[in-house]
Design an enzyme around this catalytic site. Sequence first.
Site, PDB file in Angstrom:
ATOM      1  N   CYS A  97      -4.627  16.674  49.494  1.00  0.00           N
ATOM      2  CA  CYS A  97      -5.369  17.344  50.562  1.00  0.00           C
ATOM      3  C   CYS A  97      -4.424  17.501  51.751  1.00  0.00           C
ATOM      4  O   CYS A  97      -3.220  17.654  51.562  1.00  0.00           O
ATOM      5  CB  CYS A  97      -6.645  16.576  50.919  1.00  0.00           C
ATOM      6  SG  CYS A  97      -6.370  14.940  51.638  1.00  0.00           S
ATOM      7  N   ARG A  98      -4.941  17.418  52.958  1.00  0.00           N
ATOM      8  CA  ARG A  98      -4.106  17.560  54.147  1.00  0.00           C
ATOM      9  C   ARG A  98      -3.349  16.280  54.455  1.00  0.00           C
ATOM     10  O   ARG A  98      -2.146  16.285  54.669  1.00  0.00           O
ATOM     11  CB  ARG A  98      -4.977  17.960  55.342  1.00  0.00           C
ATOM     12  CG  ARG A  98      -4.219  18.111  56.628  1.00  0.00           C
ATOM     13  CD  ARG A  98      -5.151  18.526  57.776  1.00  0.00           C
ATOM     14  NE  ARG A  98      -4.443  18.513  59.030  1.00  0.00           N
ATOM     15  CZ  ARG A  98      -4.323  17.445  59.820  1.00  0.00           C
ATOM     16  NH1 ARG A  98      -4.872  16.302  59.484  1.00  0.00           N
ATOM     17  NH2 ARG A  98      -3.640  17.521  60.944  1.00  0.00           N
TER      18      ARG A  98
END
Length: 136
Positions: A97-98
């Site tokens: 993800c981020r």
Amino acid sequence: MTFSTINTNPTGSLWPTQGTEITYEGIQTLIAHPPETRGILLIDVRGREEFLQGHIPTSVNLPLDELEKALHLSDEEFFRTYQFQPPKPHSRIVVSCRSGSRSTRAHKWLLEAGFQSVLNYPGGWIEFSTRQPARE
């Protein structure tokens, strides 16, 4: 347990023999191989807009908030919606993800849902994008 490269399996496989996380170096090794030959699905669980703004090469997008519902779709509906074949319980999956928060949740959920081979990339897009060599 974290390992620095995923190419440590004595059988020559890209999949590790142990561990639950993958490092930046491991991601680099993974993406150096074409998705169709490596047998490992790299899933980015960020939202679509975030994914379109930049993502790890060869990753596919399946937003975390759609994950549970998506895995209950028929194979045909899943493919129409996400443009890749749905993972199966025996699939080898790396989630990102981020920054590692959503991928940690996705990792846990997938394991609880019966997926057997799931790794988390806690460095996420932030680490990956900042460690890439500058392009001229």
